[in-house]
Each structure stands twice: as C-alpha cells, then as structure tokens.
Design a protein around this motif. Sequence first.
Motif, PDB file in Angstrom:
ATOM      1  N   ILE A  10     -12.108  -0.647   5.186  1.00  0.00           N
ATOM      2  CA  ILE A  10     -11.142  -1.644   4.007  1.00  0.00           C
ATOM      3  C   ILE A  10     -11.830  -3.012   3.572  1.00  0.00           C
ATOM      4  N   GLU A  11     -12.879  -3.257   2.584  1.00  0.00           N
ATOM      5  CA  GLU A  11     -12.950  -4.928   2.332  1.00  0.00           C
ATOM      6  C   GLU A  11     -12.089  -5.265   1.431  1.00  0.00           C
ATOM      7  N   LEU A  12     -10.913  -5.454   0.940  1.00  0.00           N
ATOM      8  CA  LEU A  12      -9.714  -5.847   0.085  1.00  0.00           C
ATOM      9  C   LEU A  12     -10.706  -6.872  -1.078  1.00  0.00           C
ATOM     10  N   PRO A  13     -10.533  -6.845  -2.185  1.00  0.00           N
ATOM     11  CA  PRO A  13     -10.678  -8.049  -2.917  1.00  0.00           C
ATOM     12  C   PRO A  13     -10.389  -9.589  -2.714  1.00  0.00           C
ATOM     13  N   LYS A  14     -10.829 -10.179  -3.554  1.00  0.00           N
ATOM     14  CA  LYS A  14      -9.388 -11.511  -3.319  1.00  0.00           C
ATOM     15  C   LYS A  14      -8.319 -11.797  -4.364  1.00  0.00           C
ATOM     16  N   ALA A  34      -8.804   3.163  -5.593  1.00  0.00           N
ATOM     17  CA  ALA A  34      -7.886   3.875  -4.849  1.00  0.00           C
ATOM     18  C   ALA A  34      -7.976   4.046  -3.297  1.00  0.00           C
ATOM     19  N   ALA A  35      -8.662   2.511  -3.185  1.00  0.00           N
ATOM     20  CA  ALA A  35      -8.165   2.288  -1.866  1.00  0.00           C
ATOM     21  C   ALA A  35      -6.963   0.871  -2.443  1.00  0.00           C
ATOM     22  N   VAL A  36      -6.799   0.567  -2.711  1.00  0.00           N
ATOM     23  CA  VAL A  36      -5.149  -0.449  -3.226  1.00  0.00           C
ATOM     24  C   VAL A  36      -4.302   0.783  -3.325  1.00  0.00           C
TER      25      VAL A  36
END
Length: 68
Positions: A10-14, A34-36
């Motif tokens: 999963i690529e998290l935001p900055k 949803a990922a967070v």
Amino acid sequence: MKILAARDGIELPKTYQLVRDIYLWEHHRAELPAAVASLLGRIFDGPNPFATGHITHLPMKAARTRGR
C-alpha cells in the motif's frame, strides 16, 4: 503504519496529507481512506472501529499512550 503498508504493498500519502486525513476524521469532517482505516485497525488490534462511520472513543491501546 509505514511498515504494515510496505508489507501489503500500500502506498501511503505524504505524511502531511496522512496527518490531515486523520485530523479531519477525528473532527468528523471526512471519512478515513479505506487503506488508512484498515491499517489503523490492524495497529490497534481487535475489531476495527475505524472501518465504518465515526467512533465515540479511541481503542484502549490508543487511550493508554495518549499524552506521552
């Protein structure tokens, strides 16, 4: 959170965007992505209170570490 996200691909935001998303969610202004929500649920163990709607309290693990 970064470790779990990397394991799952999963690529998290900055960081600033992630902090903003959580802040808005805490103040009932927006839903968590949803990922967070999934990652936070895994971090705090047990049933995922972050998955649906607003919660009325933080999980006990979060409450114990708050303010340190």
